[in-house]
Scaffold this motif. Structure first.
Motif, mmCIF file in Angstrom:
data_model
loop_
_atom_site.group_PDB
_atom_site.id
_atom_site.type_symbol
_atom_site.label_atom_id
_atom_site.label_comp_id
_atom_site.label_asym_id
_atom_site.label_seq_id
_atom_site.Cartn_x
_atom_site.Cartn_y
_atom_site.Cartn_z
ATOM 1 N N PRO A 1 116.790 32.351 -95.381
ATOM 2 C CA PRO A 1 115.964 33.606 -94.538
ATOM 3 C C PRO A 1 115.233 32.866 -93.675
ATOM 4 N N VAL A 2 115.398 33.649 -92.402
ATOM 5 C CA VAL A 2 114.740 33.086 -91.290
ATOM 6 C C VAL A 2 113.938 33.091 -91.612
ATOM 7 N N GLY A 3 112.926 32.448 -90.797
ATOM 8 C CA GLY A 3 111.858 31.659 -91.531
ATOM 9 C C GLY A 3 111.837 30.089 -92.105
ATOM 10 N N THR A 4 112.816 29.360 -92.602
ATOM 11 C CA THR A 4 112.750 28.644 -93.160
ATOM 12 C C THR A 4 112.523 27.414 -92.667
ATOM 13 N N VAL A 5 111.499 26.754 -92.527
ATOM 14 C CA VAL A 5 111.599 25.147 -91.905
ATOM 15 C C VAL A 5 111.202 23.948 -92.478
ATOM 16 N N TRP A 6 111.812 23.169 -92.384
ATOM 17 C CA TRP A 6 111.917 21.524 -92.471
ATOM 18 C C TRP A 6 111.125 20.728 -92.134
ATOM 19 N N ILE A 7 110.439 20.365 -92.385
ATOM 20 C CA ILE A 7 109.845 19.419 -91.331
ATOM 21 C C ILE A 7 109.074 18.107 -91.992
ATOM 22 N N ALA A 8 109.353 17.043 -91.578
ATOM 23 C CA ALA A 8 108.754 15.788 -91.278
ATOM 24 C C ALA A 8 108.522 14.760 -90.602
ATOM 25 N N VAL A 9 107.849 14.039 -91.070
ATOM 26 C CA VAL A 9 107.165 13.021 -90.757
ATOM 27 C C VAL A 9 107.717 11.329 -91.306
ATOM 28 N N ALA A 10 107.511 10.866 -90.412
ATOM 29 C CA ALA A 10 108.292 9.150 -90.726
ATOM 30 C C ALA A 10 106.861 8.461 -90.324
ATOM 31 N N THR A 11 106.192 7.324 -90.890
ATOM 32 C CA THR A 11 105.780 6.707 -89.869
ATOM 33 C C THR A 11 105.631 5.074 -90.731
ATOM 34 N N PRO A 12 105.365 3.702 -90.464
ATOM 35 C CA PRO A 12 105.733 2.863 -90.392
ATOM 36 C C PRO A 12 105.549 2.766 -92.458
ATOM 37 N N GLN A 13 105.314 3.423 -93.032
ATOM 38 C CA GLN A 13 104.924 3.412 -94.557
ATOM 39 C C GLN A 13 106.454 4.267 -94.732
ATOM 40 N N LEU A 14 106.519 5.012 -94.639
ATOM 41 C CA LEU A 14 107.196 6.031 -95.634
ATOM 42 C C LEU A 14 108.094 6.889 -94.668
ATOM 43 N N VAL A 15 108.822 7.831 -95.418
ATOM 44 C CA VAL A 15 109.031 8.757 -94.241
ATOM 45 C C VAL A 15 108.892 10.680 -95.458
ATOM 46 N N THR A 16 108.837 11.276 -95.353
ATOM 47 C CA THR A 16 107.806 12.589 -96.028
ATOM 48 C C THR A 16 108.796 13.592 -95.666
ATOM 49 N N ALA A 17 108.780 15.059 -96.199
ATOM 50 C CA ALA A 17 108.886 16.537 -95.740
ATOM 51 C C ALA A 17 108.677 17.393 -96.665
ATOM 52 N N GLN A 18 108.594 18.283 -96.080
ATOM 53 C CA GLN A 18 108.621 19.709 -96.877
ATOM 54 C C GLN A 18 109.285 20.484 -96.575
ATOM 55 N N LYS A 19 108.550 21.226 -96.861
ATOM 56 C CA LYS A 19 109.899 22.971 -96.669
ATOM 57 C C LYS A 19 109.171 24.358 -96.390
ATOM 58 N N PHE A 20 108.627 24.375 -95.018
ATOM 59 C CA PHE A 20 108.179 25.365 -95.401
ATOM 60 C C PHE A 20 108.852 27.168 -95.241
ATOM 61 N N LEU A 21 107.989 28.437 -95.830
ATOM 62 C CA LEU A 21 109.059 29.719 -95.593
ATOM 63 C C LEU A 21 108.031 30.673 -94.794
ATOM 64 N N PHE A 22 108.340 30.586 -93.363
ATOM 65 C CA PHE A 22 107.499 31.349 -93.051
ATOM 66 C C PHE A 22 107.749 32.631 -92.419
#
Lengths: 417, 417
Positions: B372-393
């Motif tokens: 639905p509207v408001g669904t967002v995926w955010i990722a951060v890449a660092t020198p060691q890893l990449v990680t992502a998280q889902k949000f529902l605004f």
């Protein structure tokens, strides 16, 4: 018809938050023909809320209250309204369904503390809140209307538009208030008032009101007329403007119809691109994404906007936008040559019809004698040409970023016309 | 010691101007140990001004009035104060000299209408205005202090700082009010209040006050303590913060000492990057450059921020960020896989230590049952890893963009800690 606004919250009194709700509500009420008599901000204390209500009810027919409806212990408005109206809180099934639905949409269960949000004073008509857990409330007591709304601006605004204003309009026969503002520049308030003194006296005879709103370098003259027929009021006001115009024509730079929606430059440009079926990209240095942000704030902007290269470092300008390092070396990064290459580079790389580029010294540091803080070069590349312009803004970083974005979008607008 | 603020002007009631003066004055008074009891905005009408003064004087010891001091016919405060204090206007030679000097500095002669600016009520002590023609006024009547100041913000502020606050501090012995605000992110007001309920009850026993200040995605918790000794109050408040910290540590992203400058999440992250000597880039889809804009609003951000690829269209995601078209095809553009590839792509392409990526459905259209509207995926890449998280605004486009940017910067902050 008179209204009063009461905003509740210690954060307003200690100045942690500026009360923007009142101005917005005042404008909406005024456009509906309702005179706002007083705005009162008070603390989250029952005695103060009751005293404010006692005062307001003596002066007004409609009382709008915002704030103090959160589920936490510092919020006391609902309980205080029960005391004021001599009633008690009752659980409302309809409101509870809304709260439940809101929690479900976030994948959560209703907690006990939020269940209490569904309790409302027995004598009120609840107003649905689609954006939060606190319902609004309408009380119709002794011929007066009381509304209580959350203090969160977007929750309050949605309620005002969807429920509160329609309820007021249905309940009372409202007159019309019409304002038109003359925008003047280059003359002080007192000099202006001497030139138009006789005309101003004539206004009063016509039952119209004049206000002077001075700000640095500008004076706005607001004419206000009251009546029952909008088109007649407009005629009356326009007639007065025709009379004053010859006296101050040199200073007038525009007019403002109070309360009319004024589309932003990003919306105007977006509409032009849509009509042309053209696409746009940006290449931003000093604006750091702000032009892109303005463009993508507009719903549906993905129809014409493909993206941007924010080249904050020179490496990114060279690698991503194909700016020639020798050109940077020779002219500096804030120069006609560099922004033109940025615009052309973005247009090619992102495969669009139009590209905007900006490079400048936003401040507070980085300025030189030759290129002081506030120096900005903006370029626009079109299918036919690339053109650039130099601007000199002020020394405030945030305002320089905003002014650059406005100027860039305006350059694009002029080129597309 | 209690104060009230009265702001005068029709423009405030019809919402043509937002009253920012009151918040500023409230903050100054509060920092001086004075409790603001009420803020009242009224129209330029004598009867309304007198009624507001009658009300304020019953509740407060200090009454600050702004507005209605211009030289034009719509401004009535000075005459009304004469009526209220039962006195009359007298010409003041000292004030006239200031008016004359101001006109001379603009190469002008004083006009008759501006000569009247030098008339003040006989019982007042005039306050010099270095920035305009209207003098301020101080009235010391029946043990209470009244101040009347111009409504133009910079004229009022200069008077407050140079004269009004010093006069108040000399006249009254003032207690101390101390506020500290805990900044939290990622938890709603009601959930927060359940976690800290017991601690909150304990605060009341210590004669301290707690307020919840919610805004999209964030809740500020303001603790207020009253006393006579500032260092003791600070100790009391810090002790309470030590108690609550373990309960909500995951959500705290900073603190704010009221009246002191409060850094935004973008400044906190910037400071961390600077200390690590690390660099940052962003890859933005739904936020359209807003994360980049926040980061570059900070002076000196070019030390750690290199730029961004705003990939509003899928083509730009594939070409500029090396996102695999098959991955978009398979998972959709709003997915863990795509944002992770965006973050990794930006990190490599822009040659930085850290990269943030966001992809979501900002709305108002584009939502599906599954996303639905408001669904967002955010990722951060660092020198060691990449990680992502889902949000529902929520379903408000502009707020979704803001919440995404805040959440993204906060994810980066946590990973860097």
């Amino acid at each position: 018809m008179k209204a009063e606004i009461i905003t509740i919250g210690d954060e307003l009194l200690i100045g942690q938050v500026v009360d923007t709700n009142s101005a917005w509500m005042g404008q909406q009420l005024n456009l509906a023909g309702i005179e706002v008599k007083q705005i009162t901000s008070i603390s989250d204390k029952s005695a103060d809320i009751i005293a404010a209500l006692d005062g307001a009810v003596k002066r007004a027919d409609i009382i709008l209250i915002t704030g103090g409806l959160g589920p936490t212990k510092d919020d006391l408005t609902k309980q205080t309204l029960c005391t004021y109206f001599n009633t008690q809180l009752v659980f409302n099934e309809e409101v509870y369904k809304d709260v439940e639905a809101l929690f479900k949409s976030h994948g959560k269960e209703v907690t006990p503390i939020n269940r209490k949000q569904a309790e409302v004073p027995a004598n009120c008509k609840p107003i649905r809140n689609k954006n939060g857990t606190a319902p609004g409330m309408c009380f119709d007591v002794n011929g007066k209307l009381f509304f209580s709304m959350p203090g969160v601006p977007y929750e309050m605004k949605a309620m005002m538009e969807q429920d509160v204003l329609p309820m007021i309009k249905q309940r009372f026969k409202l007159p019309v208030i019409f304002h038109k503002t003359i925008l003047t520049q280059g003359i002080g308030e007192s000099f202006l008032s001497e030139i138009i003194s006789e005309w101003e006296d004539g206004l009063a005879w016509q039952n119209m009101k004049l206000a002077y709103l001075p700000s640095p370098g500008k004076v706005r003259l607001r004419i206000t007329a009251f009546g029952m027929d909008r088109s007649e009021l407009i005629k009356k006001v326009e007639k007065q403007i025709d009379l004053v115009k010859p006296l101050i024509n040199d200073y007038i730079y525009g007019y403002e119809n109070f309360g009319e929606y004024q589309p932003g430059i990003e919306e105007i440009v977006g509409e032009m691109l849509r009509k042309k079926k053209a696409t746009l990209a940006t290449a931003e240095s000093c604006t750091g994404g702000y032009i892109s942000h303005l463009i993508t704030n507009v719903p549906g902007s993905s129809d014409y906007y493909v993206g941007s290269v924010i080249s904050y470092s020179n490496d990114v300008k060279v690698q991503e936008l194909s700016v020639d390092p020798a050109v940077i070396e020779q002219n500096g990064v804030v120069s006609r040559e560099v922004v033109e290459q940025m615009a052309v580079g973005a247009r090619k790389k992102l495969k669009v019809d139009y590209a905007i580029a900006a490079s400048g010294i936003a401040g507070p540091t980085g300025g030189t004698n030759e290129k002081p803080v506030g120096t900005v070069w903006i370029a626009v590349a079109t299918p036919q040409l690339v053109t650039a312009q130099k601007f000199l803004f002020g020394n405030n970083r945030k305002r320089n970023i905003q002014k650059t974005a406005d100027a860039a979008l305006n350059m694009l607008r002029k080129l597309m016309e």
